[in-house]
Design a protein around this motif. Structure first.
Motif, short mmCIF file in Angstrom:
data_model
loop_
_atom_site.label_atom_id
_atom_site.label_comp_id
_atom_site.label_asym_id
_atom_site.label_seq_id
_atom_site.Cartn_x
_atom_site.Cartn_y
_atom_site.Cartn_z
N UNK B 415 5.09 -4.09 -18.04
CA UNK B 415 5.69 -3.27 -19.09
C UNK B 415 6.98 -2.61 -18.65
N UNK B 416 7.62 -3.14 -17.61
CA UNK B 416 8.88 -2.57 -17.14
C UNK B 416 8.91 -2.47 -15.63
N UNK B 417 10.08 -2.06 -15.11
CA UNK B 417 10.24 -1.91 -13.67
C UNK B 417 9.93 -0.47 -13.27
N UNK B 418 8.96 -0.29 -12.42
CA UNK B 418 8.62 1.06 -11.96
C UNK B 418 8.36 0.99 -10.46
N UNK B 419 9.04 1.86 -9.71
CA UNK B 419 8.89 1.77 -8.26
C UNK B 419 7.46 2.10 -7.82
N UNK B 420 6.74 2.88 -8.65
CA UNK B 420 5.36 3.22 -8.30
C UNK B 420 4.50 1.96 -8.17
N UNK B 421 4.84 0.95 -8.98
CA UNK B 421 4.05 -0.29 -8.94
C UNK B 421 4.18 -0.98 -7.59
N UNK B 422 5.32 -0.81 -6.94
CA UNK B 422 5.51 -1.44 -5.64
C UNK B 422 4.58 -0.85 -4.59
N UNK B 423 4.28 0.44 -4.73
CA UNK B 423 3.42 1.10 -3.74
C UNK B 423 2.04 0.46 -3.70
N UNK B 424 1.63 -0.12 -4.82
CA UNK B 424 0.30 -0.71 -4.89
C UNK B 424 0.16 -1.85 -3.88
N UNK B 425 1.21 -2.62 -3.77
CA UNK B 425 1.16 -3.78 -2.86
C UNK B 425 1.15 -3.37 -1.40
N UNK B 426 1.59 -2.14 -1.14
CA UNK B 426 1.71 -1.70 0.26
C UNK B 426 0.45 -1.00 0.76
N UNK B 427 -0.64 -1.15 0.05
CA UNK B 427 -1.85 -0.42 0.41
C UNK B 427 -2.27 -0.65 1.87
N UNK B 428 -2.65 0.43 2.52
CA UNK B 428 -3.24 0.36 3.87
C UNK B 428 -4.66 -0.16 3.75
N UNK B 429 -4.97 -1.25 4.45
CA UNK B 429 -6.33 -1.80 4.33
C UNK B 429 -7.10 -1.67 5.64
N UNK B 430 -8.39 -1.37 5.52
CA UNK B 430 -9.31 -1.52 6.66
C UNK B 430 -10.62 -1.96 6.02
N UNK B 431 -10.71 -3.27 5.85
CA UNK B 431 -11.79 -3.85 5.04
C UNK B 431 -12.98 -4.22 5.92
N UNK B 432 -14.14 -3.74 5.54
CA UNK B 432 -15.39 -4.10 6.24
C UNK B 432 -16.23 -4.91 5.27
#
Lengths: 433, 433
Positions: B415-432
Motif C-alpha cells: 500500500x505504499x513505500x514505508x521505511x518501517x516495512x524494511x525493519x521487518x526484514x531485518x529481524x534478529x533471529x534466534x530460532x529453536x
C-alpha cells in the motif's frame, strides 16, 4: 513448535538477555532437565503430566463416548471450572467445532447459565462434567441446574452425560448409580496440566477430532525435550521467560494471532499464574489477541513501562479467504490478497514495532491448527512452565493460596464453620456513591 | 455507581494509600475537575466524550435503524476494530442479546470469519460497519468479504447494512451511492470513548434495548462529577488507581463478577491502555472474570508480587436461578440457595482473601445490568480514566505509538513505500526448533 527468541536478546530489547547469559543459563537448564526427566520417569506428582501423551489411552476415551453415537450430538457442554474446563475449551477451541459446537459452563453466573440452557438444543447436547473430588461447589451446583433443565424438557440426561472424576466422591457415586460412562482423572496431574488426558480430550472425541493425533503431537513434544535450551523449543520459551522476569519483565503477554487460540491464552494464563505465582514471584499472564489488540494494547506496550514480555503465538498456515477486488480509492491495495495475508502482515508489523521500541518479544509458531500441532503446542507450554518453575525454585504443582477463599466461601454458604468467613464481615469500607 | 476504596487504604494493603495522602490528593482532584469541566463545556478534543450523554440523539439512532424493521433481524454483526467495535460489543454484551444475537467481526482471522459467515443466517442478519476514516484496513477488508457472502447467498446487503463513519471517505461514498442509512461518528471523540454515541449504540437500538435509558445513565454519571473524590464515584476510582500506580501497582486487573461484563473488561483494557499507556507510565490492564478466575489467577494475586490493583465490578442484583435440592452427601448445603447466592459468596470470599493477603482492591458496583446502570458504568469509567490522565499529566486522548505498526503493515501489503516495512526484514533471529 518453533520458538524464536531473537527479539528478547539484549541487542534488541530492554530488558533483554545477552548471549553470554543464555550460555550460562543453559548449564542450569541441563540440570533442570535431568530433574524433570527423573520426575517423568518416576511419575512424580506434577511431573506425571509430561508423561500424559504416553499414558493417556485414546481408545478408552473413544469407547466411553461411543454411546453418544445414538444421539445426533450438535453441542458439547463441558461443566467444570479452572483446569477441569480450560483444557477441553482450549483443545476444542483450537480445532474448531467439528461435528458439534463447543460450550463451557465454568462460572456460576445466573444470567449466563439460564440463557445458555435456554438456547441449547438439550436433546442434541452432550454434557461432560468434570471434577476430581466430585465436590467442587461451582461445578456441582451447575450440574444440578443442568440436570434439572434436561428433566424439565423431558430429555433423558443419563443418555447424554459423560463423567470424568476421581476414584470416589459424589460424581463417582452418581456415575455408578446411573450407569453413566465414567472416566478417571489421571493420577498425579494437577488440573491445569491435564489437557492431554480424559479431562481435556472427551469433548474433542465427541466432536470427532483426532484424539490420537493430539496425543501424537504431545509425544513429539515429549521427544523434543533435551538438555539445552538451544535445542528444545519448549525450554527456550521457559528459559527466556525466566530470564526476562529476573530482569524486570513481571508481565507475560500471550498474544495469539488466531481467534481460535483465545481459549489457549486463557489456558496459558491459568498454567502460568497458578504454577509460578508464588513466593513473591511469577509473571502476571496477560491475555491479548492479534490483530484486534493492536488497536487496544499496542500503545501501552510500545510507550509504557518496559516490564513486559510479549509472546506471539501463531499458526504458519491459514485457510485462504480472498479479499474481493475493489475499485474504491485508497483500498485497491487490499483486493486480491487474502485475510490471511493481511493477518500475517499485521503480525510482522506488530512484532517489528515492539522490537523497534525495544520491548522484548518472543515468537512461537506451529505449522497449522491441526491435532498434531495443537497437541505439541500444549505440551510445549507445559514443559516451558515446568522448566521455569525449576529455574525459579518454586513449587510448580501446588496452589496453596486459593484455599483461604474456598474456606471463606464455604463458610458464607453455610457449609461449615470457617474463621475465614468471619473476616468478610470485618471489611474496611470507604464507600463513594 | 458505587465505588468502595476501603481495601486500597494503607491500613489494609501494600501498596496502599493513607487517608492523609488521599486528602492531599483531593486538592489536585479539584483542580483536575475544573480542567475537565472546562473541556466538556468547550467540547475540546477528547473531553467532548464526557458530553455524549447530552449530545447523542437517541431518536436519530432509532430512526436510522427503522428500515431494518422490515426484516426479521435475528443477529446483529458489528464490523469494526478497536473503539469502533468494543463499545458496541460492551453495551450489547452487558444488556444481553435482546431480540437479536450480538456478533462482532473485529479481527482478520480467516478461519473465524469464514465460520461466522457460514453460521450466520445472513437473510436475518443486520450489519453495522464502523470506521471514522472509512479506510481502516481490517474493517474494510472484512466488510468486502461480508458483502461478498451476502451476494453469494443472493441476499440484498443494502437492505441490511447501517454505516457509521466520518463526513467523507470510502464508507461515506458507499452509503451515498447505495442509499444506506448512515450515521455520523461524533466530533472530537476518540474511538475508545465513543460507546455512548452512534458508534456504540446502533446494535443496541436494533436489538430493542433502551437507548434513551443508556444515555440517561450516562447523564447521571455526568451529573455526579464533582470537585472531590470523596463525593464522586468515578473520580474515586480514577484517583485511587493513579495513587496505587504511583505506589507500585503497575497492573490493573479488571475482574467483573458477571459473564455479561466480559466485553466490558476488554473495553476497559482498551480505554486504560491507549489513554494512559504513554511516557513510560500506565497500568497494564489485565482482564479477569469472577468466579472462574479464582481457579486460575487468584494464586498469583495472593502469593505473587504486590504490583497489582484488582478492581471487582459487579451488579448487586441477579436473576434468581435456584440450585435444586440434593441429598448427595457433602453437597446438601448448596441446595435451596441460588446461583446468585453462590456467586455473591465467591465474590465476598475472594475480596476478603485479597485483603487478608494485603493486595489492594477496589469494589465497583451497579444496581443491576440494565440500560441506566450500564450507561452510568461506562460513563464512570471514562471519567475515571480522564481524571487519571490529568493526574498523571499524560495526553489522554491520542495514541501516537500505534502509527509505526500501521505504516509497516501497509508497506508490507503493497500500500505504499514505508521505511518501517524494511525493519521487518531485518529481524534478529534466534530460532529453536
Amino acid at each position: 513448535m518453533y520458538v524464536d527468541i531473537g527479539n528478547a536478546l539484549s541487542s534488541v530489547a530492554t530488558p533483554g538477555v545477552s548471549c553470554d547469559s543464555l550460555e550460562r543459563l543453559d548449564e542450569r537448564v541441563a540440570d533442570a532437565h535431568e530433574r524433570i526427566e527423573r520426575g517423568i520417569t518416576d511419575r512424580e506428582f506434577g511431573y506425571a503430566a509430561l508423561a500424559l501423551p504416553e499414558d493417556t489411552d485414546a481408545d478408552v476415551i473413544e469407547t466411553a463416548v461411543e454411546p453418544l453415537d445414538d444421539i445426533d450430538v450438535d453441542a458439547v457442554l463441558t461443566v467444570g471450572i479452572g483446569g477441569s474446563a480450560l483444557g477441553a475449551a482450549t483443545v476444542s477451541g483450537a480445532l474448531g467445532p467439528g461435528s458439534a459446537g463447543t460450550f463451557v459452563l465454568d462460572n456460576v453466573d445466573p444470567r449466563r447459565t439460564a440463557r445458555l440452557l435456554d438456547d441449547l438444543p438439550l436433546a442434541d447436547t452432550a454434557v461432560h462434567v468434570v471434577s476430581r473430588s466430585g465436590t467442587t461447589a461451582e461445578t456441582l451446583a451447575n450440574f444440578l441446574v443442568v440436570r434439572d433443565a434436561y428433566e424439565a424438557e423431558g430429555v433423558d440426561w443419563t443418555e447424554r452425560t459423560v463423567v470424568t472424576t476421581g476414584p470416589d466422591g459424589p460424581l463417582r457415586t452418581l456415575a455408578d448409580e446411573e450407569d453413566l460412562p465414567a472416566l478417571d482423572v489421571p493420577d498425579g496431574v494437577p488440573g491445569r496440566f491435564s489437557a492431554l488426558s480424559t479431562v481435556g480430550l472427551v469433548p474433542a472425541a465427541i466432536q470427532g477430532h483426532d484424539v490420537s493425533g493430539l496425543l501424537a503431537g504431545g509425544q513429539a513434544g515429549r521427544e523434543s525435550l533435551s538438555g539445552s535450551l538451544f535445542d528444545c523449543p519448549a525450554y527456550a520459551l521457559g528459559a527466556i521467560s525466566y530470564a526476562l522476569e529476573e530482569r524486570g519483565a513481571s508481565q507475560h503477554v500471550c498474544m495469539p494471532y488466531s481467534e481460535d487460540l483465545e481459549f489457549f491464552a486463557e489456558w496459558f494464563a491459568q498454567l502460568w499464574a497458578e504454577s509460578l505465582g508464588k513466593d513473591g514471584l511469577g509473571q502476571t499472564p496477560v491475555r491479548a489477541l492479534g490483530a484486534t489488540d493492536q488497536h487496544s494494547q499496542l500503545q501501552l506496550y510500545r510507550a509504557g513501562r518496559h516490564d513486559k514480555q510479549v509472546t506471539f503465538v501463531r499458526p504458519r498456515e491459514h485457510p485462504a479467504v480472498p479479499i474481493p477486488e475493489t475499485d474504491v480509492e485508497g483500498l485497491s491495495y487490499l483486493g486480491g490478497s487474502t485475510l490471511g495475508d493481511l493477518l500475517d502482515a499485521e503480525f510482522e508489523a506488530t512484532e517489528a514495532s515492539l522490537a523497534a521500541a525495544g520491548l522484548p518479544n518472543v515468537r512461537v509458531e506451529i505449522d497449522r491448527l491441526d491435532a498434531e500441532s495443537v497437541g505439541e503446542l500444549l505440551y510445549g507450554y507445559e514443559a516451558a512452565c515446568v522448566l521455569a518453575g525449576e529455574l525459579m525454585g518454586v513449587e510448580t504443582f501446588t496452589q496453596p493460596a486459593v484455599e483461604w477463599g474456598k474456606r471463606a466461601a464455604r463458610g458464607l454458604l453455610g457449609g461449615g464453620e470457617f474463621e475465614e468467613a468471619d473476616a468478610v464481615a470485618e471489611k474496611q469500607r470507604l464507600l463513594v456513591e
